[in-house]
Design a protein around this motif. Structure first.
Motif, PDB file in Angstrom:
ATOM      1  N   SER A  81       0.835  -1.209   0.000  1.00  0.00           N
ATOM      2  CA  SER A  81       0.000   0.000   0.000  1.00  0.00           C
ATOM      3  C   SER A  81       0.865   1.252   0.000  1.00  0.00           C
ATOM      4  O   SER A  81       2.063   1.211   0.307  1.00  0.00           O
ATOM      5  CB  SER A  81      -0.935   0.022   1.210  1.00  0.00           C
ATOM      6  N   GLY A  82       0.225   2.361  -0.330  1.00  0.00           N
ATOM      7  CA  GLY A  82       0.881   3.654  -0.259  1.00  0.00           C
ATOM      8  C   GLY A  82       0.671   4.294   1.098  1.00  0.00           C
ATOM      9  O   GLY A  82      -0.147   3.831   1.900  1.00  0.00           O
ATOM     10  N   ASN A  83       1.404   5.384   1.363  1.00  0.00           N
ATOM     11  CA  ASN A  83       1.310   6.005   2.685  1.00  0.00           C
ATOM     12  C   ASN A  83       1.131   7.522   2.632  1.00  0.00           C
ATOM     13  O   ASN A  83       1.417   8.221   3.598  1.00  0.00           O
ATOM     14  CB  ASN A  83       2.556   5.669   3.512  1.00  0.00           C
ATOM     15  N   THR A  84       0.657   8.024   1.487  1.00  0.00           N
ATOM     16  CA  THR A  84       0.472   9.472   1.383  1.00  0.00           C
ATOM     17  C   THR A  84      -0.721   9.783   0.496  1.00  0.00           C
ATOM     18  O   THR A  84      -1.055   9.019  -0.408  1.00  0.00           O
ATOM     19  CB  THR A  84       1.743  10.146   0.814  1.00  0.00           C
ATOM     20  N   ALA A  85      -1.378  10.903   0.772  1.00  0.00           N
ATOM     21  CA  ALA A  85      -2.586  11.262   0.029  1.00  0.00           C
ATOM     22  C   ALA A  85      -2.300  12.159  -1.164  1.00  0.00           C
ATOM     23  O   ALA A  85      -2.988  12.094  -2.181  1.00  0.00           O
ATOM     24  CB  ALA A  85      -3.584  11.959   0.959  1.00  0.00           C
ATOM     25  N   PHE A  86      -1.294  13.010  -1.061  1.00  0.00           N
ATOM     26  CA  PHE A  86      -0.998  13.977  -2.131  1.00  0.00           C
ATOM     27  C   PHE A  86       0.326  13.617  -2.785  1.00  0.00           C
ATOM     28  O   PHE A  86       1.364  13.591  -2.122  1.00  0.00           O
ATOM     29  CB  PHE A  86      -0.927  15.394  -1.560  1.00  0.00           C
ATOM     30  N   THR A  87       0.304  13.343  -4.092  1.00  0.00           N
ATOM     31  CA  THR A  87       1.520  12.898  -4.764  1.00  0.00           C
ATOM     32  C   THR A  87       1.846  13.671  -6.034  1.00  0.00           C
ATOM     33  O   THR A  87       2.984  13.633  -6.497  1.00  0.00           O
ATOM     34  CB  THR A  87       1.421  11.402  -5.140  1.00  0.00           C
ATOM     35  N   ASN A  88       0.854  14.358  -6.613  1.00  0.00           N
ATOM     36  CA  ASN A  88       1.131  15.080  -7.856  1.00  0.00           C
ATOM     37  C   ASN A  88       0.172  16.254  -7.997  1.00  0.00           C
ATOM     38  O   ASN A  88      -1.051  16.071  -7.981  1.00  0.00           O
ATOM     39  CB  ASN A  88       0.989  14.136  -9.059  1.00  0.00           C
ATOM     40  N   VAL A  89       0.692  17.432  -8.166  1.00  0.00           N
ATOM     41  CA  VAL A  89      -0.123  18.642  -8.233  1.00  0.00           C
ATOM     42  C   VAL A  89      -1.043  18.636  -9.459  1.00  0.00           C
ATOM     43  O   VAL A  89      -2.051  19.352  -9.499  1.00  0.00           O
ATOM     44  CB  VAL A  89       0.784  19.895  -8.236  1.00  0.00           C
ATOM     45  N   LEU A  90      -0.736  17.824 -10.449  1.00  0.00           N
ATOM     46  CA  LEU A  90      -1.543  17.761 -11.672  1.00  0.00           C
ATOM     47  C   LEU A  90      -2.725  16.812 -11.563  1.00  0.00           C
ATOM     48  O   LEU A  90      -3.593  16.794 -12.445  1.00  0.00           O
ATOM     49  CB  LEU A  90      -0.657  17.343 -12.858  1.00  0.00           C
ATOM     50  N   ASP A  91      -2.766  16.016 -10.522  1.00  0.00           N
ATOM     51  CA  ASP A  91      -3.830  15.026 -10.365  1.00  0.00           C
ATOM     52  C   ASP A  91      -5.041  15.678  -9.698  1.00  0.00           C
ATOM     53  O   ASP A  91      -4.982  16.089  -8.532  1.00  0.00           O
ATOM     54  CB  ASP A  91      -3.338  13.856  -9.522  1.00  0.00           C
ATOM     55  N   ILE A  92      -6.161  15.745 -10.415  1.00  0.00           N
ATOM     56  CA  ILE A  92      -7.354  16.424  -9.889  1.00  0.00           C
ATOM     57  C   ILE A  92      -7.996  15.675  -8.732  1.00  0.00           C
ATOM     58  O   ILE A  92      -8.820  16.252  -8.007  1.00  0.00           O
ATOM     59  CB  ILE A  92      -8.404  16.633 -11.003  1.00  0.00           C
ATOM     60  N   LEU A  93      -7.649  14.417  -8.521  1.00  0.00           N
ATOM     61  CA  LEU A  93      -8.231  13.641  -7.430  1.00  0.00           C
ATOM     62  C   LEU A  93      -7.411  13.714  -6.143  1.00  0.00           C
ATOM     63  O   LEU A  93      -7.877  13.280  -5.092  1.00  0.00           O
ATOM     64  CB  LEU A  93      -8.406  12.175  -7.848  1.00  0.00           C
ATOM     65  N   ASP A  94      -6.227  14.257  -6.201  1.00  0.00           N
ATOM     66  CA  ASP A  94      -5.392  14.349  -4.999  1.00  0.00           C
ATOM     67  C   ASP A  94      -6.027  15.216  -3.907  1.00  0.00           C
ATOM     68  O   ASP A  94      -6.004  14.825  -2.720  1.00  0.00           O
ATOM     69  CB  ASP A  94      -4.003  14.862  -5.350  1.00  0.00           C
ATOM     70  N   PRO A  95      -6.604  16.387  -4.222  1.00  0.00           N
ATOM     71  CA  PRO A  95      -7.237  17.186  -3.159  1.00  0.00           C
ATOM     72  C   PRO A  95      -8.356  16.428  -2.443  1.00  0.00           C
ATOM     73  O   PRO A  95      -8.525  16.569  -1.227  1.00  0.00           O
ATOM     74  CB  PRO A  95      -7.782  18.400  -3.919  1.00  0.00           C
ATOM     75  N   PHE A  96      -9.118  15.635  -3.181  1.00  0.00           N
ATOM     76  CA  PHE A  96     -10.167  14.822  -2.557  1.00  0.00           C
ATOM     77  C   PHE A  96      -9.571  13.852  -1.556  1.00  0.00           C
ATOM     78  O   PHE A  96     -10.083  13.686  -0.441  1.00  0.00           O
ATOM     79  CB  PHE A  96     -10.935  14.059  -3.640  1.00  0.00           C
ATOM     80  N   GLN A  97      -8.470  13.214  -1.931  1.00  0.00           N
ATOM     81  CA  GLN A  97      -7.853  12.235  -1.036  1.00  0.00           C
ATOM     82  C   GLN A  97      -7.175  12.900   0.160  1.00  0.00           C
ATOM     83  O   GLN A  97      -7.097  12.315   1.235  1.00  0.00           O
ATOM     84  CB  GLN A  97      -6.880  11.363  -1.834  1.00  0.00           C
ATOM     85  N   VAL A  98      -6.705  14.113  -0.022  1.00  0.00           N
ATOM     86  CA  VAL A  98      -6.180  14.883   1.115  1.00  0.00           C
ATOM     87  C   VAL A  98      -7.316  15.149   2.104  1.00  0.00           C
ATOM     88  O   VAL A  98      -7.145  15.036   3.323  1.00  0.00           O
ATOM     89  CB  VAL A  98      -5.542  16.199   0.647  1.00  0.00           C
ATOM     90  N   THR A  99      -8.495  15.488   1.580  1.00  0.00           N
ATOM     91  CA  THR A  99      -9.654  15.743   2.438  1.00  0.00           C
ATOM     92  C   THR A  99     -10.062  14.498   3.204  1.00  0.00           C
ATOM     93  O   THR A  99     -10.292  14.540   4.424  1.00  0.00           O
ATOM     94  CB  THR A  99     -10.837  16.254   1.591  1.00  0.00           C
ATOM     95  N   THR A 100     -10.166  13.379   2.522  1.00  0.00           N
ATOM     96  CA  THR A 100     -10.566  12.142   3.205  1.00  0.00           C
ATOM     97  C   THR A 100      -9.515  11.686   4.211  1.00  0.00           C
ATOM     98  O   THR A 100      -9.847  11.035   5.209  1.00  0.00           O
ATOM     99  CB  THR A 100     -10.845  11.018   2.194  1.00  0.00           C
ATOM    100  N   SER A 101      -8.248  12.040   3.974  1.00  0.00           N
ATOM    101  CA  SER A 101      -7.189  11.635   4.903  1.00  0.00           C
ATOM    102  C   SER A 101      -7.322  12.294   6.266  1.00  0.00           C
ATOM    103  O   SER A 101      -6.711  11.850   7.247  1.00  0.00           O
ATOM    104  CB  SER A 101      -5.809  11.947   4.310  1.00  0.00           C
ATOM    105  N   LEU A 102      -8.139  13.359   6.355  1.00  0.00           N
ATOM    106  CA  LEU A 102      -8.355  14.030   7.636  1.00  0.00           C
ATOM    107  C   LEU A 102      -9.017  13.098   8.647  1.00  0.00           C
ATOM    108  O   LEU A 102      -8.943  13.326   9.856  1.00  0.00           O
ATOM    109  CB  LEU A 102      -9.221  15.278   7.433  1.00  0.00           C
ATOM    110  N   ALA A 103      -9.666  12.043   8.157  1.00  0.00           N
ATOM    111  CA  ALA A 103     -10.312  11.075   9.046  1.00  0.00           C
ATOM    112  C   ALA A 103      -9.309  10.353   9.938  1.00  0.00           C
ATOM    113  O   ALA A 103      -9.685   9.790  10.976  1.00  0.00           O
ATOM    114  CB  ALA A 103     -11.104  10.051   8.225  1.00  0.00           C
ATOM    115  N   PHE A 104      -8.044  10.381   9.559  1.00  0.00           N
ATOM    116  CA  PHE A 104      -7.026   9.650  10.316  1.00  0.00           C
ATOM    117  C   PHE A 104      -6.332  10.516  11.364  1.00  0.00           C
ATOM    118  O   PHE A 104      -5.539   9.999  12.156  1.00  0.00           O
ATOM    119  CB  PHE A 104      -5.996   9.046   9.351  1.00  0.00           C
ATOM    120  N   ILE A 105      -6.625  11.805  11.390  1.00  0.00           N
ATOM    121  CA  ILE A 105      -6.050  12.683  12.412  1.00  0.00           C
ATOM    122  C   ILE A 105      -6.541  12.252  13.789  1.00  0.00           C
ATOM    123  O   ILE A 105      -7.736  12.041  14.009  1.00  0.00           O
ATOM    124  CB  ILE A 105      -6.433  14.153  12.146  1.00  0.00           C
TER     125      ILE A 105
END
Length: 281
Positions: free
Chosen positions: A194-218
């Protein structure tokens, strides 16, 4: 045999694979690749039964067994299928799999009250989306978004693992499971990464969504995640690594191959195919 996760499909119109370019890259090196098509939104038990029925003809026409490589909900789906078809499964590889539940699903389940108007509206929308997936991919699978949500929560996954917990270490949340399990006297190999990070490429339009969902792990005991699944929950069988610079969508080489410059998801699938080949699987 590639097994998609929630919201997934085999391909859209024969043009875009769920596992983007991965079938082609495996086939060009001599692999025979099938893409499963199970419900986009459904309980893992139902999806597993659907997968089990698809395994039979493909395994029987290719030496009797298949190697399952499964993403997200595809991992518990594959473990259910293993229960029903242990003689036809040589191995299961979990890719960012929801093997011990998703904190994101837990949060959504809390936000959407059971049996309320919000749940009903969300279910209608999600099921309708599932029917669109059916139409685009030429499938005819049943859809049940609420059942899909429940099966991905921590309690729902724990319930599933009581009967289909192959390779899942239920006594140690961050522990890996056994590489080899015996199911009705059939030996099966199990792996995960598995991977361990939500944001990996500024060009990927789905990265901000995954950054948002990653807040569940705080605030959780395990905060490293791919945006949707934490690194400990992803473990099943022998752990091949949870350190990869990729998020939940990168792990299937989407969005359209946009991913971290420091990680090649396609190469990872090719390496696993070679690993299985060298083991005689």
């Amino acid at each position: 045999m590639l097994v998609h996760g929630i919201t997934g499909f085999d391909d859209v119109g024969g043009l875009i694979d769920y596992f983007y370019t991965i079938p082609y890259n495996l086939e060009r090196s001599g692999a025979t690749v099938y893409a499963a098509s199970v419900s986009a939104f459904e309980d893992s038990k139902v999806r597993g039964q659907q997968l089990a029925s698809q395994i039979v003809p493909w395994a029987d026409s290719n030496g009797g067994k298949v190697n399952l490589i499964a993403h997200s909900q595809g991992a518990p789906t594959s473990r259910v299928a293993l229960t029903y078809q242990p003689s036809r499964v040589a191995s299961i590889t979990s890719v960012d799999g929801v093997n011990k539940g998703s904190k994101v699903a837990d949060v959504i389940r809390k936000v959407i009250p059971a049996d309320g108007l919000v749940e009903g509206g969300a279910e209608v929308i999600a099921n309708a989306f599932g029917q669109v997936v059916n139409w685009l991919s030429g499938a005819d699978n049943q859809q049940d978004a609420i059942a899909a949500l429940w099966t991905l929560t921590t309690p729902g996954t724990n319930e599933l693992n009581q009967t289909h917990g192959w390779g899942v270490n239920t006594s140690n949340y961050c522990g890996e499971g056994s590489e080899t399990v015996s199911v009705n006297d059939h030996s099966v190999k199990l792996y995960s990464w598995s991977g361990n990070t939500a944001f990996t490429n500024v060009l990927d339009i789905l990265d901000p969504f995954q950054v948002t969902t990653s807040l569940a792990f705080i605030g959780q005991d395990v905060t490293q995640s791919d945006g949707l699944v934490d690194i400990c929950s992803s473990k099943m069988g022998k752990d091949l690594g949870t350190h990869y610079d990729m998020n939940h969508v990168d792990s299937i080489n989407h969005t359209l191959g946009i991913h971290s410059l420091w990680h090649d998801p396609v190469g990872q699938y090719r390496a696993q195919a070679n690993r299985l080949k060298n083991l005689g699987l």
